[in-house]
Design a protein around this motif. Structure first.
Motif: not given
Length: 373
Positions: A105, A107, A136-137, A139-140, A144
């Motif tokens: 998670t 950023r 995954a990081s 893409d998260s 947004t």
């Protein structure tokens, strides 16, 4: 009297010989020897790639400082492929389960820097676990609309190449477009680029009216070096990107602005516009500027006759004045964000982290190697 005159003559001959050696462009073997020496010093010192780094506190060894080292190691591996270097990189990824500091998670660009090497190693052996967490990081972030994460210029080098590599890996231009949007937010919206001087303020803390002791703007050497490296790596990864003109134009403006700021001894100092502020040589910024200039020469973007003497002077300064016989790198500024941090910077001073400085040196050396005969 004759003995005195003879002694002076011998000293003059030795001085001339040293000058000649200093002014000579290195051979490929000479560059490679320095890369191998400095890298072996580090690998011998850190045989356990998963061992935590302990300074003022304990940190995992997949943080940005170590990730930058592995960027350099991968360039050395391209020149001198062998199981020792590859195994060292793979064991680092495995030691951390190919994960990121603070998890998927995050950023924070610093936490994502390790993904550059993870993706490189995935491209050598397509084991999905190697890119699971870094993808995954990113893409998260992509789901947004937030694009202002890179509020310090170091972040450009730490994370932009990850976005670029994911674009190549997946074929999805959304990664490269988001990278461009975030880069332009840092450059224009946050205003960290000064077009008048063709250099970057490290973060908002250094925007005018902040000045150095001599009244000039504060342009931190390594911070601008990070931007040079980011632009080089992105253009190299995405040579046909629709935003290449922006990246290339900014890079070339920076390189042009850096030439007159080189010190007489070949290095650049920690403060680019105030050479008297914590004066002295500094290796990491110098290595990153060499990386950018040599890459630009090797790719035909600048006049070799103009840049080769600058590169030669800088490389010889680092190779002859910063590299110890055992491979330790001197004149390396410790971590921080401005000239006063990580002081003192001397031939023998030990920075709080050695790894990123070696990474910078290996990056610069890899492009000087390509230039050498």
């Amino acid at each position: 009297m004759r003995r005195t005159i003879f002694s002076y003559l011998m000293l003059a001959v030795l001085f001339t010989a040293c000058q000649t050696a200093t002014e000579k462009f290195p051979t490929k073997q000479e560059v490679l020897d320095k890369m191998v020496l400095t890298n072996q010093y580090f690998m011998d010192k850190w045989p356990d790639t998963g061992k935590s780094i302990v300074t003022n506190r304990e940190r995992p060894s997949n943080i940005w400082t170590r990730a930058v080292y592995y960027e350099g190691l991968m360039e050395l591996y391209k020149i001198k492929p062998g199981p020792a270097y590859l195994d060292y990189a793979v064991s680092w990824g495995e030691a951390h389960s190919w994960g990121l500091r603070d998890g998927v998670t995050t950023r924070n660009a610093d936490n994502q820097c390790c993904g550059q090497t993870y993706i490189d190693l995935y491209n050598m052996e397509a084991d999905s676990v190697r890119i699971r967490d870094i993808k995954a990081s990113i893409d998260s972030m992509m789901v947004t609309d937030k694009i202002d994460d890179w509020d310090w210029i170091d972040a450009l080098q730490m994370s932009m190449p990850v976005f670029a590599k994911l674009k190549v890996l997946t074929g999805d231009t959304a990664y490269s477009e988001r990278m461009y949007d975030m880069y332009m937010d840092t450059k224009v919206t946050q205003g960290l680029w000064n077009p008048e001087d063709s250099l970057w303020w490290r973060d908002k803390d250094f925007l005018p009216p902040y000045t150095e002791p001599n009244g000039e703007d504060c342009y931190w050497s390594r911070g601008n070096g990070w931007v040079v490296a980011a632009l080089v790596r992105v253009i190299d990864i995405l040579p046909n990107d629709p935003h290449r003109d922006e990246y290339q134009s900014t890079l070339l403006q920076m390189l042009e602005a850096l030439i007159p700021l080189q010190r007489e001894d070949g290095f650049w100092g920690v403060s680019l516009h105030d050479p008297s502020h914590f004066e002295g040589p500094e290796t990491s910024g110098t290595a990153l500027f060499v990386y950018g200039m040599a890459w630009a020469v090797n790719n035909g973007l600048v006049d070799e006759a103009k840049y080769k003497p600058v590169i030669q002077k800088a490389w010889n300064a680092m190779a002859q004045k910063a590299v110890h016989e055992n491979g330790f790198l001197g004149y390396l500024q410790g971590t921080g964000k401005e000239p006063k941090d990580g002081q003192p910077v001397t031939y023998t001073s030990m920075p709080d982290f050695e790894d990123y400085g070696l990474g910078c040196f290996l990056l610069g050396a890899s492009e000087v190697y390509k230039m050498a005969e």
